[in-house]
Design an enzyme around this catalytic site. Structure first.
Site, PDB file in Angstrom:
ATOM      1  N   CYS A 172      72.206  55.396-118.141  1.00 32.34           N
ATOM      2  CA  CYS A 172      71.179  56.574-117.725  1.00 32.34           C
ATOM      3  C   CYS A 172      69.965  55.846-117.289  1.00 32.34           C
ATOM      4  O   CYS A 172      69.758  54.579-117.391  1.00 32.34           O
ATOM      5  CB  CYS A 172      71.027  57.351-118.893  1.00 32.34           C
ATOM      6  N   CYS A 188      68.139  53.414-119.409  1.00 32.63           N
ATOM      7  CA  CYS A 188      68.809  51.827-119.501  1.00 32.63           C
ATOM      8  C   CYS A 188      68.205  51.187-118.234  1.00 32.63           C
ATOM      9  O   CYS A 188      67.735  50.085-118.373  1.00 32.63           O
ATOM     10  CB  CYS A 188      70.280  52.083-119.194  1.00 32.63           C
ATOM     11  N   ASP A 196      55.755  53.341 -77.952  1.00 32.86           N
ATOM     12  CA  ASP A 196      55.234  52.301 -77.080  1.00 32.86           C
ATOM     13  C   ASP A 196      56.087  52.630 -75.647  1.00 32.86           C
ATOM     14  O   ASP A 196      57.187  53.241 -75.648  1.00 32.86           O
ATOM     15  CB  ASP A 196      55.710  50.910 -77.607  1.00 32.86           C
ATOM     16  N   ASP A 254      58.512  47.596 -79.548  1.00 28.94           N
ATOM     17  CA  ASP A 254      59.574  46.655 -79.279  1.00 28.94           C
ATOM     18  C   ASP A 254      59.065  45.144 -79.198  1.00 28.94           C
ATOM     19  O   ASP A 254      59.490  43.892 -79.189  1.00 28.94           O
ATOM     20  CB  ASP A 254      60.319  46.801 -77.943  1.00 28.94           C
ATOM     21  N   ASP A 314      53.084  45.136 -80.738  1.00 32.66           N
ATOM     22  CA  ASP A 314      53.306  46.300 -81.318  1.00 32.66           C
ATOM     23  C   ASP A 314      53.422  45.918 -82.653  1.00 32.66           C
ATOM     24  O   ASP A 314      53.258  46.781 -83.706  1.00 32.66           O
ATOM     25  CB  ASP A 314      54.725  46.983 -81.034  1.00 32.66           C
TER      26      ASP A 314
HETATM   27  P1  ADP Z   1      53.822  48.475 -73.674  1.00 33.25           P
HETATM   28  O1  ADP Z   1      52.714  48.304 -74.525  1.00 33.25           O
HETATM   29  O2  ADP Z   1      53.981  49.596 -73.000  1.00 33.25           O
HETATM   30  O3  ADP Z   1      55.058  47.852 -74.341  1.00 33.25           O
HETATM   31  P2  ADP Z   1      53.107  45.686 -73.312  1.00 33.25           P
HETATM   32  O4  ADP Z   1      51.981  45.921 -74.161  1.00 33.25           O
HETATM   33  O5  ADP Z   1      53.852  45.156 -74.040  1.00 33.25           O
HETATM   34  O6  ADP Z   1      53.430  47.180 -72.787  1.00 33.25           O
HETATM   35  O7  ADP Z   1      52.185  45.132 -72.073  1.00 33.25           O
HETATM   36  C1  ADP Z   1      51.123  45.735 -71.371  1.00 33.25           C
HETATM   37  C2  ADP Z   1      51.042  45.281 -70.250  1.00 33.25           C
HETATM   38  O8  ADP Z   1      50.905  43.777 -70.165  1.00 33.25           O
HETATM   39  C3  ADP Z   1      52.170  45.095 -69.320  1.00 33.25           C
HETATM   40  O9  ADP Z   1      52.437  46.605 -68.468  1.00 33.25           O
HETATM   41  C4  ADP Z   1      52.010  43.895 -68.398  1.00 33.25           C
HETATM   42  O10 ADP Z   1      51.268  44.237 -67.328  1.00 33.25           O
HETATM   43  C5  ADP Z   1      51.536  43.050 -69.081  1.00 33.25           C
HETATM   44  N1  ADP Z   1      52.387  42.006 -69.940  1.00 33.25           N
HETATM   45  C6  ADP Z   1      52.487  41.859 -71.018  1.00 33.25           C
HETATM   46  N2  ADP Z   1      53.368  40.813 -71.470  1.00 33.25           N
HETATM   47  C7  ADP Z   1      53.672  40.469 -70.046  1.00 33.25           C
HETATM   48  C8  ADP Z   1      54.712  39.482 -69.639  1.00 33.25           C
HETATM   49  N3  ADP Z   1      55.201  38.394 -70.422  1.00 33.25           N
HETATM   50  N4  ADP Z   1      54.739  39.181 -68.365  1.00 33.25           N
HETATM   51  C9  ADP Z   1      54.067  39.964 -67.615  1.00 33.25           C
HETATM   52  N5  ADP Z   1      53.470  40.783 -68.006  1.00 33.25           N
HETATM   53  C10 ADP Z   1      53.265  41.054 -69.333  1.00 33.25           C
HETATM   54 MG    MG Z   2      56.592  47.312 -75.448  1.00 33.44          MG
END
Ligand code: ADP
Ligand code: MG
Length: 754
Positions: free
Chosen positions: A3, A6, A420, A623, A627
């Site tokens: 229970c 425990c 996102d 992703d 983020d």
């Molecule tokens: P979201 O927030 O929509 O996922 P990100 O924050 O990942 O987009 O990216 C925001 C912007 O930064 C993208 O639209 C791109 O212009 C630029 N960016 C981010 N990382 C990269 C990358 N590795 N190569 C090219 N552009 C990038």
């Molecule tokens: Mg993203």
């Protein structure tokens, strides 16, 4: 453990061990886990502490679900025998009680022969396994001063039995052999049902654990040999024949096959896999045969990690349960006190008014026994763990991994969801639409040079745009350059040194931050933006050298998923690092009204905080690396398993299948779970509130009290089982998978013998 008290007891014992920072015990899964302080902890000490508290313990590895499951099977068979004994012996006692006085003439009161027979049968019942199980548990609890359900029931049975024996010897004529026998029988019956229900509740995880086959065919100098899976090491070559389970994560070396990974990802369509393609442990080869080089085995494999995650989740406790357990922990001593008070109360009442109906020591004992038996807090201990068990298992079956019980609880309360854009709302399979390589810089004058430099810099980034650029370069047969230094600029782009040149790839904001003038390409970039493309700029040594336009379309089903969320009463908001023009276009196409563009990682987190301060419960779906802060800061962070590792690590819920509709599904399931947990807790408490006074005032007999007590805990478990897959929906698929997998298993075994 029988229970909630425990569980509380074991938790306290573990907590007291040197080096333990926190401990949690789960009654439903019969598992405990501890978090060690940096000083570390010796597992042997933990086991010793549990034994000291009066319980048995052993350490288990990942996949323990399977072992526990097998253990429960045996437990069930054993328990069935005990149950047969309990019922077989209790029935004659009850029969004699009610029929003998009608059928046979005997002394009224005093010492009828059937009471002596009852005493003999009852003694047998208590000395055999049904009685020994309960009284043994009670004795152990008493010896270790850990009051629990066994103790309550044992006192109840002992009081009923011993007082009747004494009465028999004295010939005074109030016997409770029937009560003692019924209590033992009902408790045994309850245990049996509970074991069965718990087994069913953990079924989903056990099904997952069964995805790890026990043997595999390893190639040794090209010769196949059958070995236990635990012998396979990373780098070994394993042959997987048709209709067998893939035993390890790995890469296909030779052969090709259709691999069904539905059990792991919920993705029902088998994928064709050839040389170079990844496969995951737990997948089934439907057609063809492959040789796989192992890259991750056992605990490290995908299915191993899922198992660990689900087991971790199930070991955890909701906030609600923590409160319930604390109550259950102090409950037993209180009940003993109440039973004593009941006894004394009736005895005193008898003195004051001897003529009163039902007065006397016998009656007082009977009421006290009923209180002891009816008040067991076992339903309280099972209330939320069983719901968590079923919900997390069901979720895992659908490709939703919930980190812990608290995450489930939080997900059930979400009312706003921040999504996102890139990689979450969009497919994450962006396509390079156009590459503008007018000779703007000195280095990129040759055809394809812009793509070549950009892709070289991007090759170590997990960002969807980066993947698209690299894919395009590979497609165009460009050879990527070696990279010296590399750094992610989350939410902006990447920075790299190539052949001694300083290279930037990313948004306008990235170039602006590094004070690179991009006025030469401004007009072109604006036009791409207006076309709905995401503009990525390339700069070499502080000079803008080219523009790449990428088209990043919403995932299929994105607008349906958003619509589903809205119908659940959850407000969807897009939050992206991309430019406003592109963001608004995507938002409109999936049906999101509120958009926040050009958000850096900290501003995403700030948005989460702002809403939390306004009293909202926030989920964040993302992703990327950018983020991570928001995923951690939100009440519930949700990430796709295909996203960056950092995002997955920061998330509370991971979606194994690349399908946005899982977000709403997860929230719906969590809501139902929270509702069921609340119902369970309510009924568990309500039951005790009502039952104790009824028992104390003699309305409920001890035998019925035992039945009611077991009914309450069984009803809690059954209520939780409602969270399982509904038949006809995914239940059918799960069943089909089970069958397929069973045949795959046997086929595998047969293959091994050959
Ligand atoms: P979201 O927030 O929509 O996922 P990100 O924050 O990942 O987009 O990216 C925001 C912007 O930064 C993208 O639209 C791109 O212009 C630029 N960016 C981010 N990382 C990269 C990358 N590795 N190569 C090219 N552009 C990038
Ligand atoms: Mg993203």
């Amino acid at each position: 453990m029988t229970c909630g008290s425990c569980a509380a007891r074991v938790e306290g014992a573990l907590q007291a061990v040197d080096g333990v920072g926190a401990s949690r015990v789960n009654l439903a899964t019969e598992t405990a886990s501890v978090i060690a302080t940096p000083a570390g902890v010796d597992p042997a000490d933990l086991l010793a502490a549990v034994r000291e508290a009066g319980y048995e313990a052993e350490s288990v590895e990942v996949g323990a679900a399977l072992e526990l499951d097998r253990g429960r099977d045996q437990q069930l068979v054993g328990q069935r025998g005990v149950l047969a004994q309990a019922i077989g012996l209790a029935l004659p006692v009850v029969g004699l009680q009610h029929l003998a006085p009608l059928l046979f003439a005997g002394p009224a009161g005093g010492r009828p022969w059937w009471s002596i027979v009852q005493a003999v049968i009852c003694t047998a019942l208590l000395c055999l396994r049904p009685g020994r199980q309960i009284l043994g548990g009670g004795l152990r609890a008493a010896r270790h001063r850990s009051p629990n359900m066994d103790l309550l029931v044992s006192i109840g049975v002992a009081v009923a039995f011993v007082s009747s024996l004494v009465a028999l010897v004295a010939g005074t004529g109030t016997y409770y052999f029937e009560a003692a026998a019924l209590i033992v029988a009902f408790i045994t019956l309850g245990r049996y049902f509970e074991t069965r229900a718990r087994r069913e509740a953990s079924g989903a995880v056990a099904a997952l654990a069964r995805r790890l086959p026990q043997t595999a065919t390893r190639l040794h100098d090209g010769q196949p040999e059958t070995v236990p899976v635990s012998d396979i090491r990373v780098g070994d070559h394993v042959r997987v024949a048709q209709d067998t389970l893939v035993p390890v994560d790995g890469r296909v070396l030779t052969g090709s096959a259709a691999v069904d990974e539905s059990a792991i990802t919920g993705e029902s369509v088998p994928r064709s896999r050839g040389p170079g393609d990844p496969v995951r442990a737990g997948g089934v080869v439907r057609e063809g045969m492959i040789t796989v080089e192992a890259t991750a085995v056992g605990e490290a494999s995908a299915v191993g990690r899922i198992l660990r995650a689900v087991e971790d989740a199930q070991a955890g406790k909701t906030r609600m349960q923590r409160i319930a357990d604390r109550v259950a922990g102090v409950f037993v001593p209180i009940v003993i006190a109440l039973a004593l008070a009941t006894f004394i109360g009736w005895v005193v009442a008898g003195w004051i008014d001897p003529g009163q109906d039902g007065a006397g020591i016998g009656w007082a004992l009977r009421c006290a026994v009923a209180v002891l038996v009816i008040a067991c807090p076992c339903a309280m201990g099972l209330a939320t763990p069983t719901a968590v068990l079923v919900a997390t298992g069901t979720a895992a079956g659908r490709g939703i991994l919930v980190r812990d019980a608290a995450a489930l609880e939080a997900a059930g309360q979400v009312n706003v969801i921040l999504l996102d854009k890139t990689g979450t709302l969009t497919a994450g399979q962006a396509q390079v639409q156009e590459v503008w390589d007018e000779p703007v810089g000195p280095i990129t004058t040759e055809a394809g040079a812009v793509l070549e430099w950009a892709a070289s810099a991007e090759q170590f980034s997990q960002h969807p745009l980066a993947r698209a650029i690299v894919a395009k370069a590979r497609e165009s047969n460009l050879k990527l350059r070696d990279v010296g230094e590399f750094a992610n600029e989350p939410g902006l782009g990447v920075r790299a040194t190539i052949d001694g040149h300083e290279v930037l790839v990313g948004s306008r904001a990235l170039l602006a931050q590094h004070e690179v003038d991009f006025s030469t390409v401004q007009a072109r970039a604006d036009q791409m933006s207006a076309d709905g493309q995401t503009v990525t700029l390339l700069a070499i040594d502080g000079v803008c050298a080219g523009v790449i336009g990428l088209l990043d379309t919403p995932r299929p089903g994105a607008s349906r998923a958003v619509d589903h969320l809205t119908r659940l009463g959850i407000e969807p908001v897009m939050i992206t690092g991309d430019q406003a023009a592109t963001a608004t276009a995507v938002a409109a196409s999936v049906g999101i009204e509120e958009v926040h563009a050009e958000m850096l990682p900290e501003s995403k987190l700030a948005q989460v905080r702002r809403r939390q301060e306004a009293g909202q419960r926030v989920a964040f779906v993302g992703d990327g690396i950018n983020d991570a802060p928001a995923l951690t800061g939100a009440d519930v962070g949700i990430a796709f398993a295909t996203g960056t590792d950092v995002a997955v690590e920061s998330a509370d819920i991971t979606l194994l299948r690349d399908d946005l509709s899982l977000v709403a599904e997860a929230i719906e399931l969590a809501r139902r779970s929270v509702r069921i947990m609340k119902e369970n807790l309510f009924w568990a408490f309500f039951y005790n509130m009502v039952a104790i006074p009824l028992a104390a005032f003699g309305v409920v007999r001890p035998g019925l009290a035992a039945a009611a007590m077991m009914a309450s805990s069984i009803s809690v478990v059954l209520n939780s089982l409602r969270l399982r897959e509904k038949e006809g929906q995914n239940g059918k698929t799960a069943e089909r998978q089970e069958n397929a997998q069973a045949s795959a298993q046997s086929a595998g075994a047969a293959g091994g013998q050959r």
